[in-house]
Design a protein around this motif. Structure first.
Motif, PDB file in Angstrom:
ATOM      1  N   ASN A  56      62.423 -23.747 -17.027  1.00 42.94           N
ATOM      2  CA  ASN A  56      62.263 -23.143 -18.351  1.00 42.94           C
ATOM      3  C   ASN A  56      60.930 -22.396 -18.465  1.00 42.94           C
ATOM      4  O   ASN A  56      60.866 -21.326 -19.079  1.00 42.94           O
ATOM      5  CB  ASN A  56      62.354 -24.219 -19.436  1.00 42.94           C
ATOM      6  CG  ASN A  56      63.758 -24.741 -19.622  1.00 42.94           C
ATOM      7  OD1 ASN A  56      64.738 -24.042 -19.324  1.00 42.94           O
ATOM      8  ND2 ASN A  56      63.897 -25.969 -20.104  1.00 42.94           N
ATOM      9  N   VAL A  57      59.873 -22.969 -17.876  1.00 44.37           N
ATOM     10  CA  VAL A  57      58.572 -22.288 -17.899  1.00 44.37           C
ATOM     11  C   VAL A  57      58.665 -20.952 -17.183  1.00 44.37           C
ATOM     12  O   VAL A  57      58.204 -19.920 -17.690  1.00 44.37           O
ATOM     13  CB  VAL A  57      57.482 -23.170 -17.255  1.00 44.37           C
ATOM     14  CG1 VAL A  57      56.184 -22.375 -17.072  1.00 44.37           C
ATOM     15  CG2 VAL A  57      57.209 -24.393 -18.114  1.00 44.37           C
ATOM     16  N   MET A  58      59.263 -20.949 -16.002  1.00 47.33           N
ATOM     17  CA  MET A  58      59.389 -19.714 -15.226  1.00 47.33           C
ATOM     18  C   MET A  58      60.242 -18.684 -15.958  1.00 47.33           C
ATOM     19  O   MET A  58      59.942 -17.491 -15.952  1.00 47.33           O
ATOM     20  CB  MET A  58      60.003 -20.020 -13.859  1.00 47.33           C
ATOM     21  CG  MET A  58      59.115 -20.845 -12.952  1.00 47.33           C
ATOM     22  SD  MET A  58      57.585 -19.979 -12.543  1.00 47.33           S
ATOM     23  CE  MET A  58      58.236 -18.584 -11.657  1.00 47.33           C
ATOM     24  N   ARG A  59      61.294 -19.147 -16.611  1.00 51.60           N
ATOM     25  CA  ARG A  59      62.159 -18.218 -17.346  1.00 51.60           C
ATOM     26  C   ARG A  59      61.410 -17.597 -18.524  1.00 51.60           C
ATOM     27  O   ARG A  59      61.486 -16.384 -18.754  1.00 51.60           O
ATOM     28  CB  ARG A  59      63.410 -18.935 -17.845  1.00 51.60           C
ATOM     29  CG  ARG A  59      64.470 -17.987 -18.412  1.00 51.60           C
ATOM     30  CD  ARG A  59      65.531 -18.757 -19.178  1.00 51.60           C
ATOM     31  NE  ARG A  59      66.220 -19.717 -18.351  1.00 51.60           N
ATOM     32  CZ  ARG A  59      67.302 -19.427 -17.620  1.00 51.60           C
ATOM     33  NH1 ARG A  59      67.771 -18.190 -17.623  1.00 51.60           N
ATOM     34  NH2 ARG A  59      67.906 -20.358 -16.902  1.00 51.60           N
ATOM     35  N   GLN A  60      60.676 -18.412 -19.263  1.00 48.51           N
ATOM     36  CA  GLN A  60      59.924 -17.894 -20.403  1.00 48.51           C
ATOM     37  C   GLN A  60      58.819 -16.937 -19.946  1.00 48.51           C
ATOM     38  O   GLN A  60      58.560 -15.916 -20.590  1.00 48.51           O
ATOM     39  CB  GLN A  60      59.318 -19.053 -21.202  1.00 48.51           C
ATOM     40  CG  GLN A  60      60.334 -19.902 -21.942  1.00 48.51           C
ATOM     41  CD  GLN A  60      61.102 -19.099 -22.983  1.00 48.51           C
ATOM     42  OE1 GLN A  60      60.565 -18.218 -23.643  1.00 48.51           O
ATOM     43  NE2 GLN A  60      62.391 -19.397 -23.119  1.00 48.51           N
ATOM     44  N   VAL A  61      58.179 -17.274 -18.840  1.00 44.25           N
ATOM     45  CA  VAL A  61      57.115 -16.416 -18.320  1.00 44.25           C
ATOM     46  C   VAL A  61      57.659 -15.052 -17.922  1.00 44.25           C
ATOM     47  O   VAL A  61      56.987 -14.022 -18.088  1.00 44.25           O
ATOM     48  CB  VAL A  61      56.436 -17.100 -17.115  1.00 44.25           C
ATOM     49  CG1 VAL A  61      55.634 -16.100 -16.294  1.00 44.25           C
ATOM     50  CG2 VAL A  61      55.529 -18.225 -17.590  1.00 44.25           C
ATOM     51  N   VAL A 184      63.758 -14.636 -13.482  1.00 44.39           N
ATOM     52  CA  VAL A 184      62.638 -14.954 -12.591  1.00 44.39           C
ATOM     53  C   VAL A 184      62.713 -14.102 -11.330  1.00 44.39           C
ATOM     54  O   VAL A 184      61.696 -13.574 -10.851  1.00 44.39           O
ATOM     55  CB  VAL A 184      62.646 -16.456 -12.228  1.00 44.39           C
ATOM     56  CG1 VAL A 184      61.549 -16.776 -11.222  1.00 44.39           C
ATOM     57  CG2 VAL A 184      62.478 -17.301 -13.484  1.00 44.39           C
ATOM     58  N   LEU A 185      63.914 -13.942 -10.793  1.00 46.30           N
ATOM     59  CA  LEU A 185      64.088 -13.098  -9.604  1.00 46.30           C
ATOM     60  C   LEU A 185      63.741 -11.644  -9.908  1.00 46.30           C
ATOM     61  O   LEU A 185      63.123 -10.959  -9.090  1.00 46.30           O
ATOM     62  CB  LEU A 185      65.528 -13.209  -9.099  1.00 46.30           C
ATOM     63  CG  LEU A 185      65.948 -14.587  -8.573  1.00 46.30           C
ATOM     64  CD1 LEU A 185      67.427 -14.586  -8.217  1.00 46.30           C
ATOM     65  CD2 LEU A 185      65.117 -14.976  -7.359  1.00 46.30           C
ATOM     66  N   VAL A 186      64.133 -11.180 -11.089  1.00 45.81           N
ATOM     67  CA  VAL A 186      63.792  -9.813 -11.491  1.00 45.81           C
ATOM     68  C   VAL A 186      62.280  -9.667 -11.621  1.00 45.81           C
ATOM     69  O   VAL A 186      61.692  -8.656 -11.186  1.00 45.81           O
ATOM     70  CB  VAL A 186      64.488  -9.452 -12.817  1.00 45.81           C
ATOM     71  CG1 VAL A 186      63.988  -8.105 -13.352  1.00 45.81           C
ATOM     72  CG2 VAL A 186      65.996  -9.407 -12.628  1.00 45.81           C
ATOM     73  N   PHE A 187      61.638 -10.664 -12.197  1.00 48.77           N
ATOM     74  CA  PHE A 187      60.186 -10.652 -12.384  1.00 48.77           C
ATOM     75  C   PHE A 187      59.461 -10.515 -11.053  1.00 48.77           C
ATOM     76  O   PHE A 187      58.617  -9.623 -10.863  1.00 48.77           O
ATOM     77  CB  PHE A 187      59.780 -11.931 -13.117  1.00 48.77           C
ATOM     78  CG  PHE A 187      58.302 -12.118 -13.314  1.00 48.77           C
ATOM     79  CD1 PHE A 187      57.466 -11.039 -13.566  1.00 48.77           C
ATOM     80  CD2 PHE A 187      57.739 -13.387 -13.237  1.00 48.77           C
ATOM     81  CE1 PHE A 187      56.098 -11.217 -13.751  1.00 48.77           C
ATOM     82  CE2 PHE A 187      56.389 -13.580 -13.423  1.00 48.77           C
ATOM     83  CZ  PHE A 187      55.562 -12.481 -13.672  1.00 48.77           C
ATOM     84  N   PHE A 188      59.797 -11.364 -10.092  1.00 47.75           N
ATOM     85  CA  PHE A 188      59.099 -11.329  -8.809  1.00 47.75           C
ATOM     86  C   PHE A 188      59.540 -10.138  -7.961  1.00 47.75           C
ATOM     87  O   PHE A 188      58.736  -9.588  -7.205  1.00 47.75           O
ATOM     88  CB  PHE A 188      59.312 -12.644  -8.065  1.00 47.75           C
ATOM     89  CG  PHE A 188      58.471 -13.777  -8.581  1.00 47.75           C
ATOM     90  CD1 PHE A 188      57.138 -13.874  -8.229  1.00 47.75           C
ATOM     91  CD2 PHE A 188      59.009 -14.723  -9.434  1.00 47.75           C
ATOM     92  CE1 PHE A 188      56.347 -14.904  -8.710  1.00 47.75           C
ATOM     93  CE2 PHE A 188      58.228 -15.760  -9.929  1.00 47.75           C
ATOM     94  CZ  PHE A 188      56.892 -15.848  -9.572  1.00 47.75           C
ATOM     95  N   GLY A 189      60.800  -9.750  -8.076  1.00 45.38           N
ATOM     96  CA  GLY A 189      61.235  -8.547  -7.372  1.00 45.38           C
ATOM     97  C   GLY A 189      60.507  -7.312  -7.866  1.00 45.38           C
ATOM     98  O   GLY A 189      60.076  -6.466  -7.073  1.00 45.38           O
ATOM     99  N   LEU A 190      60.346  -7.217  -9.176  1.00 45.45           N
ATOM    100  CA  LEU A 190      59.598  -6.103  -9.753  1.00 45.45           C
ATOM    101  C   LEU A 190      58.134  -6.140  -9.332  1.00 45.45           C
ATOM    102  O   LEU A 190      57.520  -5.090  -9.089  1.00 45.45           O
ATOM    103  CB  LEU A 190      59.711  -6.143 -11.280  1.00 45.45           C
ATOM    104  CG  LEU A 190      59.034  -5.011 -12.055  1.00 45.45           C
ATOM    105  CD1 LEU A 190      59.691  -3.671 -11.734  1.00 45.45           C
ATOM    106  CD2 LEU A 190      59.098  -5.291 -13.561  1.00 45.45           C
TER     107      LEU A 190
END
Length: 331
Positions: A56-61, A184-190
Motif C-alpha cells: 500500500n505504501v508503494m502504491r500510494q507513493v 509501482v511498475l509504471v513509477f519505476f519504469g518511468l
C-alpha cells in the motif's frame, strides 16, 4: 569575435562540468536517510513490514512519485509547476468521460489512456507557452492555471463525483503484474526511462545547462525556450499517467479532492531527493528516494497514531531540513 562566439566555449564548459558531477554524491544523503527511516519504522511498528502495508505504501507513493519525476525536469530547468494537483483532477474527469462515452469496454480503456496522456501534454504545453512566449514567471503562470484547471474540473462535473462501471478499467490501477502493483511498475519504469533521458542524452545535458545559467546556455547554441517548454510538457505527460493510475484505482474521481496537495508532495519529493530549487542539478533517482521517504513518513505517522493535524507539521519540517542541508552543501 561577437559576444555569442565568446560565450559559446563558456557554455560548453558549463555543460561539461555538469556532466562530470557524480550522480552518487547527489543521492547519497537521501539514500542514507531512507535506509535509516526504514530501519526505525520497522522497529517502531510491528505492522510496518507487513507485506500488505508495504504494498500500500508503494502504491500510494507511485501516484505522487510519477508526478514528481516530471517536476524534476521542470525544477532542474529553473522552473516550478504548482498546477499539477489540479491538473490531475481535470485529466481524471476527462479520462472517465472518455471511458463512459465509448461502448466497447476495451476500446474505452485504450482511448481513455491516450486521452489522459494527450490532455496532460496539452495542459503542460499551455503552461510552457505562457512561461516561454508570454514571458511570465513560472510561479505566476502555474498558480493561475492551478485555479483554472480545478475550476474547469468542478464546472464540467457540477462538483459531483464521476464514476464508471467499465469492467477492465480498474485492472490498470488496481491490478498486479509479477507480484507488484501496476502503478509501482509504471513509477519505476518511468524512472528508468527519464534517468536515461536526463543523464545519457544531449537533451538532458541541455536541461541542466539551462537551469544552471540560461543566458550562457543561449549563447552556446541551446534553444532555451524550447527546452523549458519541453519540461512542462514532460510534467504534463507524467500527470496524465498518474491520473490514469489514480482514477482506475478508485474507478471514480472527485473534482474537489483529486490531486489535492499533490503539487506540494511532488515538489517536496524533488527537494528531499537533492534537486536544487535554483535549478541546474538534480537526479531522477533522488526524486524516487524522496518520494519513498515521504511515503514512509506518512505511513509511520498513521501507524503510530499521530494526529492527522500534526502530519503536515512533520512533513513541513522534513522539507525545511532538506532545503537547509542543500544550502549547507552549496559552496
Amino acid at each position: 569575435m561577437n559576444l555569442s562566439q565568446q560565450a559559446k566555449p563558456v557554455g560548453e564548459r558549463v555543460v561539461q562540468r555538469l556532466r562530470q558531477i557524480p550522480i552518487s554524491t547527489s543521492i547519497l544523503a537521501p539514500l542514507v536517510a531512507l535506509i535509516l527511516l526504514f530501519v526505525v519504522s520497522s522497529l517502531a511498528s510491528e505492522y510496518f513490514l507487513n507485506t500488505r502495508n508495504l504494498t500500500n505504501v508503494m502504491r500510494q507513493v507511485s501516484y505522487t512519485g510519477i508526478i514528481a519525476i516530471g517536476m524534476t525536469f521542470v525544477i532542474i530547468a529553473g522552473g516550478i509547476d504548482l498546477s499539477v494537483g489540479s491538473m490531475v483532477a481535470l485529466v481524471g474527469v476527462i479520462v472517465l468521460y472518455v471511458v463512459n462515452a465509448v461502448s466497447d469496454p476495451i476500446q474505452a480503456v485504450i482511448l481513455a489512456m491516450l486521452a489522459a496522456v494527450v490532455a496532460g501534454a496539452l495542459f503542460g504545453l499551455f503552461n510552457g507557452l505562457l512561461v516561454t512566449r508570454g514571458r511570465i514567471a513560472a510561479f505566476v503562470v502555474t498558480l493561475a492555471s492551478m485555479s483554472i484547471f480545478r475550476s474547469l474540473a468542478l464546472y464540467f462535473t457540477n462538483a459531483a463525483e464521476v464514476s464508471t462501471r467499465n469492467p477492465f478499467f480498474s485492472d490498470i490501477g488496481g491490478g498486479f503484474f509479477m507480484g507488484l502493483p501496476i502503478p509501482v511498475l509504471v513509477f519505476f519504469g518511468l524512472a528508468i526511462v527519464t534517468h536515461v533521458l536526463l543523464f545519457h542524452t544531449p537533451y538532458g545535458r541541455h536541461v541542466c545547462a539551462v537551469g544552471a545559467n540560461p543566458q550562457v546556455a543561449r549563447y552556446s547554441g541551446i534553444r532555451v525556450e524550447r527546452i523549458v517548454l519541453s519540461t512542462f510538457v514532460i510534467a504534463g505527460v507524467c500527470v496524465g499517467l498518474s491520473a490514469i493510475m489514480l482514477t482506475s484505482r478508485l474507478n471514480s474521481v472527485s473534482p474537489s479532492d483529486a490531486g489535492y496537495f499533490y503539487e506540494l508532495d511532488a515538489i517536496a519529493a524533488v527537494v528531499i531527493g537533492g534537486t536544487a530549487l535554483s535549478g541546474g542539478r538534480g537526479t531522477v533517482w533522488g526524486t524516487v528516494i524522496g518520494a519513498l521517504i515521504l511515503g514512509i513518513i506518512n505511513n509511520m505517522l498513521n501507524l503510530t497514531g499521530v494526529s492527522p493535524y500534526l502530519q503536515g507539521l512533520v512533513k513541513g519540517g522534513v522539507i525545511l531540513l532538506a532545503v537547509l542541508l542543500q544550502y549547507k552543501r552549496t559552496p
